[in-house]
Design a protein around this motif. Structure first.
Motif, PDB file in Angstrom:
ATOM      1  N   LEU A  26       0.579  -1.027   0.392  1.00 45.56           N
ATOM      2  CA  LEU A  26       0.079  -0.177  -0.036  1.00 45.56           C
ATOM      3  C   LEU A  26       0.820   1.350   0.076  1.00 45.56           C
ATOM      4  O   LEU A  26       1.527   1.242   0.874  1.00 45.56           O
ATOM      5  N   ARG A  27       0.518   2.411  -0.646  1.00 47.31           N
ATOM      6  CA  ARG A  27       1.187   3.787  -0.718  1.00 47.31           C
ATOM      7  C   ARG A  27      -0.249   4.463  -0.814  1.00 47.31           C
ATOM      8  O   ARG A  27      -0.989   4.274  -1.205  1.00 47.31           O
ATOM      9  N   TRP A  28       0.384   5.500  -0.521  1.00 41.85           N
ATOM     10  CA  TRP A  28      -0.405   7.125  -0.065  1.00 41.85           C
ATOM     11  C   TRP A  28       0.447   8.195  -0.706  1.00 41.85           C
ATOM     12  O   TRP A  28       1.181   8.378  -0.947  1.00 41.85           O
ATOM     13  N   GLN A  29      -0.072   8.314  -2.566  1.00 43.55           N
ATOM     14  CA  GLN A  29       0.042   9.826  -3.338  1.00 43.55           C
ATOM     15  C   GLN A  29      -0.629  10.613  -3.054  1.00 43.55           C
ATOM     16  O   GLN A  29      -1.760  10.840  -3.400  1.00 43.55           O
ATOM     17  N   LEU A  30       0.186  11.656  -2.723  1.00 47.08           N
ATOM     18  CA  LEU A  30      -0.331  13.152  -1.951  1.00 47.08           C
ATOM     19  C   LEU A  30       0.008  13.767  -3.338  1.00 47.08           C
ATOM     20  O   LEU A  30       1.060  13.428  -4.256  1.00 47.08           O
ATOM     21  N   PRO A  31      -0.351  14.378  -3.575  1.00 42.56           N
ATOM     22  CA  PRO A  31      -0.576  15.972  -4.345  1.00 42.56           C
ATOM     23  C   PRO A  31       1.139  16.264  -4.808  1.00 42.56           C
ATOM     24  O   PRO A  31       1.784  16.297  -5.587  1.00 42.56           O
ATOM     25  N   ASP A  32       1.487  16.449  -3.348  1.00 45.93           N
ATOM     26  CA  ASP A  32       2.306  17.571  -2.946  1.00 45.93           C
ATOM     27  C   ASP A  32       3.619  17.193  -3.260  1.00 45.93           C
ATOM     28  O   ASP A  32       4.581  17.492  -2.927  1.00 45.93           O
ATOM     29  N   GLU A  33       3.110  16.507  -2.024  1.00 50.90           N
ATOM     30  CA  GLU A  33       4.747  15.083  -1.407  1.00 50.90           C
ATOM     31  C   GLU A  33       5.078  14.245  -2.501  1.00 50.90           C
ATOM     32  O   GLU A  33       6.597  13.547  -1.675  1.00 50.90           O
ATOM     33  N   GLY A  34       3.759  13.396  -2.929  1.00 49.82           N
ATOM     34  CA  GLY A  34       4.299  12.166  -3.874  1.00 49.82           C
ATOM     35  C   GLY A  34       4.101  11.155  -3.381  1.00 49.82           C
ATOM     36  O   GLY A  34       3.172  10.831  -2.192  1.00 49.82           O
ATOM     37  N   LEU A  35       4.588   9.596  -3.170  1.00 48.05           N
ATOM     38  CA  LEU A  35       4.485   8.968  -2.352  1.00 48.05           C
ATOM     39  C   LEU A  35       4.683   9.074  -0.951  1.00 48.05           C
ATOM     40  O   LEU A  35       5.840   9.483  -0.655  1.00 48.05           O
ATOM     41  N   VAL A  36       4.101   8.383  -0.151  1.00 51.02           N
ATOM     42  CA  VAL A  36       3.863   8.407   1.246  1.00 51.02           C
ATOM     43  C   VAL A  36       4.015   6.979   1.757  1.00 51.02           C
ATOM     44  O   VAL A  36       3.261   5.950   1.687  1.00 51.02           O
ATOM     45  N   SER A  37       5.066   6.955   2.586  1.00 54.97           N
ATOM     46  CA  SER A  37       5.430   5.427   3.160  1.00 54.97           C
ATOM     47  C   SER A  37       4.612   5.368   3.804  1.00 54.97           C
ATOM     48  O   SER A  37       3.862   5.947   4.368  1.00 54.97           O
ATOM     49  N   PRO A  38       4.060   3.867   3.985  1.00 54.98           N
ATOM     50  CA  PRO A  38       3.663   3.208   5.107  1.00 54.98           C
ATOM     51  C   PRO A  38       3.310   3.394   6.645  1.00 54.98           C
ATOM     52  O   PRO A  38       3.353   3.353   7.039  1.00 54.98           O
ATOM     53  N   ASP A  39       5.067   3.855   6.384  1.00 56.87           N
ATOM     54  CA  ASP A  39       5.775   3.682   8.051  1.00 56.87           C
ATOM     55  C   ASP A  39       5.530   4.976   8.497  1.00 56.87           C
ATOM     56  O   ASP A  39       5.006   4.892   9.962  1.00 56.87           O
ATOM     57  N   ARG A  40       4.779   5.451   7.924  1.00 51.06           N
ATOM     58  CA  ARG A  40       3.720   7.271   8.421  1.00 51.06           C
ATOM     59  C   ARG A  40       2.789   7.054   8.515  1.00 51.06           C
ATOM     60  O   ARG A  40       1.936   8.553   9.022  1.00 51.06           O
ATOM     61  N   PHE A  41       2.050   6.271   7.739  1.00 54.09           N
ATOM     62  CA  PHE A  41       0.456   6.825   7.829  1.00 54.09           C
ATOM     63  C   PHE A  41      -0.243   4.971   8.740  1.00 54.09           C
ATOM     64  O   PHE A  41      -1.436   5.048   8.992  1.00 54.09           O
ATOM     65  N   ILE A  42       0.253   4.071   8.737  1.00 52.94           N
ATOM     66  CA  ILE A  42      -0.619   3.014   9.043  1.00 52.94           C
ATOM     67  C   ILE A  42      -0.614   2.574  10.096  1.00 52.94           C
ATOM     68  O   ILE A  42      -1.772   2.514  10.648  1.00 52.94           O
ATOM     69  N   THR A  43       0.295   3.251  11.062  1.00 52.05           N
ATOM     70  CA  THR A  43      -0.157   3.156  12.448  1.00 52.05           C
ATOM     71  C   THR A  43      -1.176   3.656  13.307  1.00 52.05           C
ATOM     72  O   THR A  43      -1.967   3.736  13.540  1.00 52.05           O
ATOM     73  N   ILE A  44      -1.040   5.351  12.121  1.00 51.87           N
ATOM     74  CA  ILE A  44      -2.253   6.107  12.342  1.00 51.87           C
ATOM     75  C   ILE A  44      -4.312   5.483  11.858  1.00 51.87           C
ATOM     76  O   ILE A  44      -4.731   6.660  12.862  1.00 51.87           O
ATOM     77  N   ALA A  45      -3.548   5.031  10.715  1.00 46.89           N
ATOM     78  CA  ALA A  45      -4.922   4.311  10.066  1.00 46.89           C
ATOM     79  C   ALA A  45      -5.451   3.668  11.559  1.00 46.89           C
ATOM     80  O   ALA A  45      -6.659   2.957  11.308  1.00 46.89           O
ATOM     81  N   GLU A  46      -4.575   2.259  11.854  1.00 44.25           N
ATOM     82  CA  GLU A  46      -4.972   1.510  12.474  1.00 44.25           C
ATOM     83  C   GLU A  46      -4.961   2.508  14.601  1.00 44.25           C
ATOM     84  O   GLU A  46      -6.370   1.088  14.392  1.00 44.25           O
ATOM     85  N   ASP A  47      -5.158   2.845  15.102  1.00 40.20           N
ATOM     86  CA  ASP A  47      -5.325   3.359  15.733  1.00 40.20           C
ATOM     87  C   ASP A  47      -6.730   4.425  15.560  1.00 40.20           C
ATOM     88  O   ASP A  47      -7.723   4.829  16.355  1.00 40.20           O
ATOM     89  N   SER A  48      -7.266   4.257  14.881  1.00 41.61           N
ATOM     90  CA  SER A  48      -8.098   5.433  14.054  1.00 41.61           C
ATOM     91  C   SER A  48      -8.924   4.366  13.606  1.00 41.61           C
ATOM     92  O   SER A  48     -10.818   4.624  13.869  1.00 41.61           O
ATOM     93  N   GLY A  49      -8.908   3.200  13.276  1.00 46.71           N
ATOM     94  CA  GLY A  49      -9.579   2.725  12.853  1.00 46.71           C
ATOM     95  C   GLY A  49      -9.944   2.222  11.208  1.00 46.71           C
ATOM     96  O   GLY A  49     -10.492   1.074  11.014  1.00 46.71           O
ATOM     97  N   LEU A  50      -9.367   3.178  10.837  1.00 47.63           N
ATOM     98  CA  LEU A  50      -9.972   3.199   9.449  1.00 47.63           C
ATOM     99  C   LEU A  50      -9.008   2.190   8.440  1.00 47.63           C
ATOM    100  O   LEU A  50      -8.831   1.829   7.717  1.00 47.63           O
ATOM    101  N   ILE A  51      -7.851   1.513   9.344  1.00 45.79           N
ATOM    102  CA  ILE A  51      -7.157   0.271   8.587  1.00 45.79           C
ATOM    103  C   ILE A  51      -8.270  -0.551   7.858  1.00 45.79           C
ATOM    104  O   ILE A  51      -7.975  -1.354   7.103  1.00 45.79           O
ATOM    105  N   VAL A  52      -9.415  -1.109   8.347  1.00 39.96           N
ATOM    106  CA  VAL A  52     -10.338  -1.740   8.679  1.00 39.96           C
ATOM    107  C   VAL A  52     -11.444  -1.305   7.259  1.00 39.96           C
ATOM    108  O   VAL A  52     -10.935  -2.348   5.953  1.00 39.96           O
TER     109      VAL A  52
END
Length: 218
Positions: A26-52
């Motif tokens: 999984l990768r997150w493509q931001l218009p300005d920053e480019g590809l965001v590593s999952p290391d930066r967002f997976i933990t937040i997604a898990e904590d918030s429940g958005l990982i589901v």
């Protein structure tokens, strides 16, 4: 916003050097920053429940891509998808997998579900029951990052997994580090004696390939 992407990392046989599968990343493509590593967002997604919902999306996309490859004439190949412990705890992983297969028409025999060891320690009996049913439908099961977490051999005995994945933290420096090489060799020997496939992560040069071939890593 349609900014999530799946990249596919190939898995190769050490004997034939031909691809045997791919892992969906999984990768997150931001218009300005480019590809965001999952290391930066997976933990937040898990904590918030958005990982589901994210995990459900990844499953559907991976299955659809596998069907598309078949449609254009490529041979069937196993697609591996990571599952989060939060998906087991907050979601209905069995329903999600079946829905992804139904919507895409993907053959369950070519879907591999990658499990972290944290899944197996949270609610062992419930997780085991769910994984047993998925396994009976033809799906492959693998334990990801083996050796870095709660690597209880009892899980290998109780859960009918197909593959162990050796974490890249052991693999990357095994040419120069005798301890890493010994750990990798021990995992390979144990896996083979249990009739399991074993795959090494983080292999990016021919010297590593040669060393793993001689250690009989699949």
């Amino acid at each position: 916003r349609g900014q999530l992407q799946l990249h596919f990392q190939p898995q190769f046989s050490t004997e034939s050097m031909s691809p045997t599968g791919v892992e969906a990343l999984l990768r997150w493509q931001l218009p300005d920053e480019g590809l965001v590593s999952p290391d930066r967002f997976i933990t937040i997604a898990e904590d918030s429940g958005l990982i589901v919902p994210i995990g459900d999306w990844a499953l559907r996309q991976a299955c659809k891509q596998a069907v598309e490859w078949r449609r254009i004439g490529l041979p069937p190949i196993i697609v591996a998808v990571n599952l989060s412990a939060v998906q087991f705890k907050r979601g209905d992983i069995e329903k999600s997998v079946l829905q992804a297969l139904h919507e895409s028409g993907h053959d369950p025999n070519y879907l591999e579900l990658e499990l972290t060891e944290s899944i197996l320690i949270q609610d062992t009996s419930r997780a085991m029951d769910t994984l047993t049913r998925l396994k009976e439908m033809g799906m492959k099961l693998s334990i990801d990052d083996f050796g870095t977490g709660y690597s209880s051999l009892s899980y290998l005995k109780r859960l009918n997994v197909d593959k162990l994945k050796i974490d890249q933290s052991f693999v990357r420096d095994m040419v120069n580090n005798k301890n890493d090489a010994a750990i990798v060799q021990a995992i390979i020997q144990m896996a083979r004696s249990l009739g399991l496939q074993v795959i090494a992560e983080g292999v990016e040069d021919e010297q590593l390939v040669s060393m793993l071939f001689h250690q009989q890593c699949h």
